[in-house]
Write a protein that holds these residues in place. Sequence first.
Motif, PDB file in Angstrom:
ATOM      1  N   LEU A   1      -3.316   4.272   6.867  1.00 22.67           N
ATOM      2  CA  LEU A   1      -2.318   4.052   7.930  1.00 22.67           C
ATOM      3  C   LEU A   1      -0.915   4.419   7.444  1.00 22.67           C
ATOM      4  O   LEU A   1      -0.048   4.766   8.236  1.00 22.67           O
ATOM      5  CB  LEU A   1      -2.348   2.591   8.409  1.00 22.67           C
ATOM      6  CG  LEU A   1      -3.551   2.218   9.291  1.00 22.67           C
ATOM      7  CD1 LEU A   1      -3.608   0.707   9.508  1.00 22.67           C
ATOM      8  CD2 LEU A   1      -3.498   2.941  10.639  1.00 22.67           C
ATOM      9  N   ASN A   2      -0.712   4.329   6.150  1.00 21.14           N
ATOM     10  CA  ASN A   2       0.569   4.770   5.590  1.00 21.14           C
ATOM     11  C   ASN A   2       0.604   6.279   5.342  1.00 21.14           C
ATOM     12  O   ASN A   2       1.574   6.792   4.807  1.00 21.14           O
ATOM     13  CB  ASN A   2       0.886   4.002   4.301  1.00 21.14           C
ATOM     14  CG  ASN A   2       1.462   2.630   4.608  1.00 21.14           C
ATOM     15  OD1 ASN A   2       2.074   2.436   5.663  1.00 21.14           O
ATOM     16  ND2 ASN A   2       1.275   1.682   3.706  1.00 21.14           N
TER      17      ASN A   2
ATOM     18  N   GLN B   1      -8.001   1.346   4.416  1.00 22.95           N
ATOM     19  CA  GLN B   1      -7.424   1.643   5.724  1.00 22.95           C
ATOM     20  C   GLN B   1      -5.904   1.560   5.726  1.00 22.95           C
ATOM     21  O   GLN B   1      -5.218   2.378   6.349  1.00 22.95           O
ATOM     22  CB  GLN B   1      -7.986   0.676   6.773  1.00 22.95           C
ATOM     23  CG  GLN B   1      -7.414   0.956   8.144  1.00 22.95           C
ATOM     24  CD  GLN B   1      -8.201   0.298   9.246  1.00 22.95           C
ATOM     25  OE1 GLN B   1      -9.045  -0.548   8.993  1.00 22.95           O
ATOM     26  NE2 GLN B   1      -7.918   0.688  10.469  1.00 22.95           N
ATOM     27  N   MET B   2      -5.380   0.564   4.991  1.00 20.34           N
ATOM     28  CA  MET B   2      -3.922   0.409   4.999  1.00 20.34           C
ATOM     29  C   MET B   2      -3.252   1.585   4.275  1.00 20.34           C
ATOM     30  O   MET B   2      -2.178   2.040   4.681  1.00 20.34           O
ATOM     31  CB  MET B   2      -3.554  -0.945   4.384  1.00 20.34           C
ATOM     32  CG  MET B   2      -2.183  -1.434   4.769  1.00 20.34           C
ATOM     33  SD  MET B   2      -1.876  -1.545   6.564  1.00 20.34           S
ATOM     34  CE  MET B   2      -0.208  -0.871   6.636  1.00 20.34           C
TER      35      MET B   2
ATOM     36  N   HIS C   1       0.832  -1.207   0.000  1.00 18.64           N
ATOM     37  CA  HIS C   1       0.000   0.000   0.000  1.00 18.64           C
ATOM     38  C   HIS C   1       0.864   1.255   0.000  1.00 18.64           C
ATOM     39  O   HIS C   1       0.911   1.982   0.984  1.00 18.64           O
ATOM     40  CB  HIS C   1      -0.937  -0.021   1.206  1.00 18.64           C
ATOM     41  CG  HIS C   1      -1.918  -1.157   1.160  1.00 18.64           C
ATOM     42  ND1 HIS C   1      -1.595  -2.437   1.561  1.00 18.64           N
ATOM     43  CD2 HIS C   1      -3.203  -1.200   0.727  1.00 18.64           C
ATOM     44  CE1 HIS C   1      -2.648  -3.221   1.374  1.00 18.64           C
ATOM     45  NE2 HIS C   1      -3.631  -2.511   0.880  1.00 18.64           N
TER      46      HIS C   1
ATOM     47  N   VAL D   1       2.236   4.927  -0.459  1.00 17.04           N
ATOM     48  CA  VAL D   1       1.705   6.295  -0.447  1.00 17.04           C
ATOM     49  C   VAL D   1       2.770   7.204  -1.055  1.00 17.04           C
ATOM     50  O   VAL D   1       3.961   7.021  -0.792  1.00 17.04           O
ATOM     51  CB  VAL D   1       1.363   6.724   0.993  1.00 17.04           C
ATOM     52  CG1 VAL D   1       1.119   8.227   1.082  1.00 17.04           C
ATOM     53  CG2 VAL D   1       0.147   5.950   1.483  1.00 17.04           C
TER      54      VAL D   1
END
Lengths: 362, 362
Positions: free
Chosen positions: A224-225, A220-221, A195, A197
């Motif tokens: 979170l990143n 969500q992942m 994932h 970013v």
Amino acid sequence: MAGNSQSEFKGVEEALKAIEGPEHEEVYRVLYGRKHPEIAISDDAKKLAESGNFELKGYSVSASPEQLRTPRIVRIAAIQNQIVQPTTAPVAEQRDALHKRYAICVLHPRKTPMDGIRRVCLQRTNDQISYSKKYGIVIISPILERDEEKDDVIWNTAVVIGTNGQVVGRSRKNHIPRVGDFNESTYYMESQLGHPVFETEFGRIAINICYGRHHPMNWQMYALNGAEIIFNPSATVGALSEPLWGIEARNAAIANHCFTVAVNRVGTEQFPHEFTSGNGKPAHKDFGHFYGSSYVAAPDGSRTPSLSRTQDGVLIAEVDLNLCRQTKDSWGFRMTNRLELYAKSFTAASDPEYRPDVRKAF
Amino acid sequence: MAGNSQSEFKGVEEALKAIEGPEHEEVYRVLYGRKHPEIAISDDAKKLAESGNFELKGYSVSASPEQLRTPRIVRIAAIQNQIVQPTTAPVAEQRDALHKRYAICVLHPRKTPMDGIRRVCLQRTNDQISYSKKYGIVIISPILERDEEKDDVIWNTAVVIGTNGQVVGRSRKNHIPRVGDFNESTYYMESQLGHPVFETEFGRIAINICYGRHHPMNWQMYALNGAEIIFNPSATVGALSEPLWGIEARNAAIANHCFTVAVNRVGTEQFPHEFTSGNGKPAHKDFGHFYGSSYVAAPDGSRTPSLSRTQDGVLIAEVDLNLCRQTKDSWGFRMTNRLELYAKSFTAASDPEYRPDVRKAF
């Protein structure tokens, strides 16, 4: 122009105009959250959109002023379009026609008060453009990637083209549909990139490709990143997904304190040969109507109106990224997410020996 | 009766009636998914609801016939209500008055074509009733649980009362709000029970209490444990959450191939002393309007209309649980969820040393 579907319903917001006065305000508030003011569009821009046959809408999504940070305002442009050439045209011609079409959509608004578009997301098609450097914008372009250096594997990819005109990042599709006869896993692979970013000049962005929007953990992942804007370039049709469309990307924005940009294709595309959908229904020559309806959802639960269900369009959202942290601080979902609990629970549940916690209650 | 807020907007569906003909059908389809037929309500039942001053609505959510399974039809009743006594009345009086109110809502429909309610969910209040055995129903009742055997700890709990009249299960709140001055963690604890699912005579159920609806992983873990219906008893007000209300429980039903039942309180409640909300605004004597709007969402992306924003009500949903597996098979979200990937990613991300995967893209 292929696949225009003139008899289709144009969209919910047009219809809501039949509701008047304070009641309209209330309906709008419940369905869309707080109202975002429109960005002024000049007559020139309106004429360009009209002659180019695309819709042009813009909204401003504000945040509260802060004492220690200045506003972090970026402009997002989401482009939705139908195919230009028929599906039977040679592939290179189809691609080139799309490039020309994007040139109209992306470049014309530059002459207008829409000036300063800082990020552009294209709906999922297999091509790529390179106006980034010339115009100082970041482009997210979905492509079908042929991995020539690695055994010719095919990936469903979105590239990030930086303001330097170079590909500065790539994201690959994490979740591949297995829906009836529409099984894309027969021609490309699940991403192994996780994932990622991307930190751009204009904020941290991520791309959740198409069917990945059905998976809350995927959004969500990315969050979170650290993603502040998650793009979801999609190509999806009414019978399958339309009542879900306004729900999923918006829920992701809410649950993850970020902006989400849901972009869909438009039109009905005819193919020369019949195919089936594995649903017991007769074979057919089209997938159904790609219903457009692209929108931007904000972390505070609000969203912009949609682009049309039937027409090409450019949706501009001028957003203040400070809203992400403000909402995070105010609602506390991140602070209360008990990530360790779920890390353990999902690890347990992904073990083939896992027995679900079902308790007899009678 | 305390806290009726007569000037409030009644709800979206009433307002949508201003849109006519085929356009109304289209708006409804996009916003609510396929239309669920109403269950016939007898004149007697209508009179009871009118004299009892509660709304009574019922919808049937069908599934396709299957060759190897018979339909698994259960009736869900969601009860939303305002408090009956003022907040200043002695606690026992407040509780008893609510019990009497539930007696009207739960028991009267038994005399009508609504006969055969098989599961009842109450919005979040601190009481409990026991009509289960007498009427052969399962009741889900949210309570504030004082754990006298364990150091007097307080839990935010929902009990499941079986058809034998006994408490056959309990679920505790997993996520506790930390919103401004509204910090419930100062008076009860996060659940340590995980995500129990209860196998009742009528199907497998779970309870995601209140603020837990903001956490997609919470819903998901109940679903991974096999829940076919997840109840979300809530008490939430407009300014905080109303634009989220139609999104979150519905997204959970879609993402997890299950039914969700979102039940909210009604009314505006006055307290004798002012309190603050930690939002920089003046102190006040109420939380704002609890907007009701209880609804049931189905795994196929459709949902029932809401109960009113302003009035007590009973919402009946007659659902065929076969729709859960049918949708799971058809959309494939479970098969494509890559649970192992997320188990690993969340484990990594919950490590205090975790560095988010942010890549410079300029």
